[in-house]
Design a protein around this motif. Structure first.
Motif, PDB file in Angstrom:
ATOM      1  N   PHE A 114       0.437  -1.151  -0.368  1.00 30.49           N
ATOM      2  CA  PHE A 114       0.087  -0.015   0.117  1.00 30.49           C
ATOM      3  C   PHE A 114       0.707   1.202  -0.161  1.00 30.49           C
ATOM      4  O   PHE A 114       1.837   1.186   1.002  1.00 30.49           O
ATOM      5  N   ARG A 115       0.222   2.166  -0.813  1.00 27.32           N
ATOM      6  CA  ARG A 115       0.954   3.681  -0.906  1.00 27.32           C
ATOM      7  C   ARG A 115       0.778   4.213   1.260  1.00 27.32           C
ATOM      8  O   ARG A 115      -0.086   4.724   0.713  1.00 27.32           O
ATOM      9  N   VAL A 116       1.475   4.358   1.030  1.00 26.52           N
ATOM     10  CA  VAL A 116       2.076   5.136   2.473  1.00 26.52           C
ATOM     11  C   VAL A 116       1.931   6.417   1.781  1.00 26.52           C
ATOM     12  O   VAL A 116       1.630   7.344   2.498  1.00 26.52           O
ATOM     13  N   TYR A 117       3.395   7.124   1.583  1.00 23.85           N
ATOM     14  CA  TYR A 117       3.438   8.861   1.349  1.00 23.85           C
ATOM     15  C   TYR A 117       4.578   8.634   0.079  1.00 23.85           C
ATOM     16  O   TYR A 117       5.080   8.041  -0.425  1.00 23.85           O
ATOM     17  N   ASP A 118       4.203  10.199  -1.111  1.00 24.32           N
ATOM     18  CA  ASP A 118       5.193  10.071  -1.347  1.00 24.32           C
ATOM     19  C   ASP A 118       6.060  11.282  -1.237  1.00 24.32           C
ATOM     20  O   ASP A 118       5.591  11.944  -0.237  1.00 24.32           O
ATOM     21  N   VAL A 119       7.203  11.521  -1.447  1.00 22.78           N
ATOM     22  CA  VAL A 119       8.594  12.013  -0.351  1.00 22.78           C
ATOM     23  C   VAL A 119       9.640  12.513  -2.440  1.00 22.78           C
ATOM     24  O   VAL A 119      10.349  11.835  -2.482  1.00 22.78           O
ATOM     25  N   GLY A 120      10.221  13.776  -1.526  1.00 21.42           N
ATOM     26  CA  GLY A 120      10.530  14.309  -2.600  1.00 21.42           C
ATOM     27  C   GLY A 120      11.644  15.174  -1.675  1.00 21.42           C
ATOM     28  O   GLY A 120      12.036  15.531  -0.460  1.00 21.42           O
ATOM     29  N   LEU A 121      13.145  14.460  -2.374  1.00 23.84           N
ATOM     30  CA  LEU A 121      14.679  15.517  -1.768  1.00 23.84           C
ATOM     31  C   LEU A 121      14.776  16.588  -2.618  1.00 23.84           C
ATOM     32  O   LEU A 121      14.990  16.519  -3.651  1.00 23.84           O
ATOM     33  N   PHE A 122      14.811  18.091  -2.065  1.00 23.77           N
ATOM     34  CA  PHE A 122      15.106  19.632  -2.961  1.00 23.77           C
ATOM     35  C   PHE A 122      16.546  19.590  -2.358  1.00 23.77           C
ATOM     36  O   PHE A 122      16.709  19.556  -1.036  1.00 23.77           O
ATOM     37  N   LEU A 123      17.102  20.095  -3.584  1.00 21.78           N
ATOM     38  CA  LEU A 123      18.582  21.009  -3.129  1.00 21.78           C
ATOM     39  C   LEU A 123      18.876  21.656  -3.956  1.00 21.78           C
ATOM     40  O   LEU A 123      18.224  22.143  -5.138  1.00 21.78           O
ATOM     41  N   GLU A 124      19.757  22.730  -3.817  1.00 19.20           N
ATOM     42  CA  GLU A 124      20.862  23.374  -4.760  1.00 19.20           C
ATOM     43  C   GLU A 124      20.954  23.105  -6.039  1.00 19.20           C
ATOM     44  O   GLU A 124      20.561  23.588  -7.032  1.00 19.20           O
ATOM     45  N   GLN A 125      21.843  21.983  -5.521  1.00 21.44           N
ATOM     46  CA  GLN A 125      22.281  21.360  -6.766  1.00 21.44           C
ATOM     47  C   GLN A 125      22.724  19.547  -7.068  1.00 21.44           C
ATOM     48  O   GLN A 125      22.010  19.347  -5.703  1.00 21.44           O
ATOM     49  N   PRO A 126      21.754  19.174  -7.992  1.00 22.39           N
ATOM     50  CA  PRO A 126      21.907  17.412  -7.322  1.00 22.39           C
ATOM     51  C   PRO A 126      23.016  16.588  -7.121  1.00 22.39           C
ATOM     52  O   PRO A 126      24.223  17.336  -7.205  1.00 22.39           O
ATOM     53  N   ALA A 127      23.020  15.645  -6.768  1.00 20.79           N
ATOM     54  CA  ALA A 127      23.537  14.759  -5.623  1.00 20.79           C
ATOM     55  C   ALA A 127      23.162  12.916  -6.137  1.00 20.79           C
ATOM     56  O   ALA A 127      21.482  12.982  -5.439  1.00 20.79           O
ATOM     57  N   THR A 128      24.030  12.669  -5.928  1.00 23.70           N
ATOM     58  CA  THR A 128      23.931  10.861  -5.583  1.00 23.70           C
ATOM     59  C   THR A 128      24.404  10.380  -4.663  1.00 23.70           C
ATOM     60  O   THR A 128      24.538   9.626  -4.312  1.00 23.70           O
ATOM     61  N   ASP A 129      25.029  11.132  -3.877  1.00 27.49           N
ATOM     62  CA  ASP A 129      26.300  10.374  -3.256  1.00 27.49           C
ATOM     63  C   ASP A 129      25.306  11.395  -1.461  1.00 27.49           C
ATOM     64  O   ASP A 129      25.112  11.943  -1.222  1.00 27.49           O
ATOM     65  N   GLY A 130      24.813  10.273  -1.056  1.00 31.04           N
ATOM     66  CA  GLY A 130      24.353  11.128   0.229  1.00 31.04           C
ATOM     67  C   GLY A 130      24.958  11.146   1.597  1.00 31.04           C
ATOM     68  O   GLY A 130      24.093  11.570   1.700  1.00 31.04           O
ATOM     69  N   GLU A 131      26.077  10.930   1.604  1.00 30.99           N
ATOM     70  CA  GLU A 131      26.863  11.311   2.088  1.00 30.99           C
ATOM     71  C   GLU A 131      27.668  12.602   2.204  1.00 30.99           C
ATOM     72  O   GLU A 131      27.975  13.622   3.606  1.00 30.99           O
ATOM     73  N   VAL A 132      27.430  13.045   1.146  1.00 30.55           N
ATOM     74  CA  VAL A 132      28.148  14.512   0.505  1.00 30.55           C
ATOM     75  C   VAL A 132      27.063  15.359   1.730  1.00 30.55           C
ATOM     76  O   VAL A 132      26.824  16.510   1.516  1.00 30.55           O
TER      77      VAL A 132
END
Length: 187
Positions: free
Chosen positions: A51-69
């Motif tokens: 079951f779908r509970v929520y949609d989530v989005g992450l907004f940043l100034e510059q795109p990033a693919t490394d969570g540690e960064v």
């Protein structure tokens, strides 16, 4: 307006009440936080038992693919936005929040952020169940800290830079659902 429903968005939810058909809010391609434009880095859908509970989005100034960064090196504004798709029971939610915090923070980190975590959990316990159609935002605003919002209105702030970045682990650290991390980091 209650503070607890906003904080409920910070967890990766357990299911609450049944599905309620409603027009789903859309995660936009851009947003503004602290007077600066942010772009949608990625998005995902939290599901429980299919079951779908929520949609989530992450907004940043510059795109990033490394969570540690994103969690350790990026001092700029950020937003996590959750669009609720299902009702969530408060007590199940609080238990899930605690589980996810324990999974993502070491005992030493939990001690370091004890005041912030206590404030966070306290607000959760005061809030009610979350209903479909609500839009929850968790922003990092430089100079202010973590700013919690519900349906476009700010409802509380937790001061400090580090707390927000520690809480990002709930989605891009070791989330309860790995597809959340993959989606938010552009996967």
């Amino acid at each position: 307006m209650k503070f607890g429903p906003v904080l409920c968005g910070v967890a990766l939810f357990a299911l609450g009440a049944g599905w309620v058909a409603a027009e789903e809010p859309v995660i936009p391609p851009t947003t503004e936080v602290g007077g600066r434009e942010l772009v949608l880095n990625g998005q995902a859908t939290r599901t429980v038992w299919g079951f779908r509970v929520y949609d989530v989005g992450l907004f940043l100034e510059q795109p990033a693919t490394d969570g540690e960064v994103v969690m350790r090196s990026d001092p700029g504004p950020k937003r996590v936005q959750m669009n609720m798709l299902r009702a969530v029971d408060k007590q199940k939610f609080v238990n899930t929040v605690r589980e996810n915090i324990e999974q993502n923070l070491t005992p030493a980190e939990q001690e370091t952020f004890a005041r912030e975590l206590s404030e966070y959990i306290g607000h959760l316990e005061k809030g009610g169940d979350i209903q479909p159609g609500r839009v929850i935002t968790i922003d990092y605003v430089p100079g202010q800290g973590t700013v919690l919002g519900l349906d476009g209105s700010p409802v509380g702030t937790i001061a400090g830079h580090e707390f927000y970045h520690v809480m990002l682990r709930l989605w891009i650290g070791r989330p309860l659902q790995t597809s959340i991390k993959e989606g938010l980091l552009g996967g």
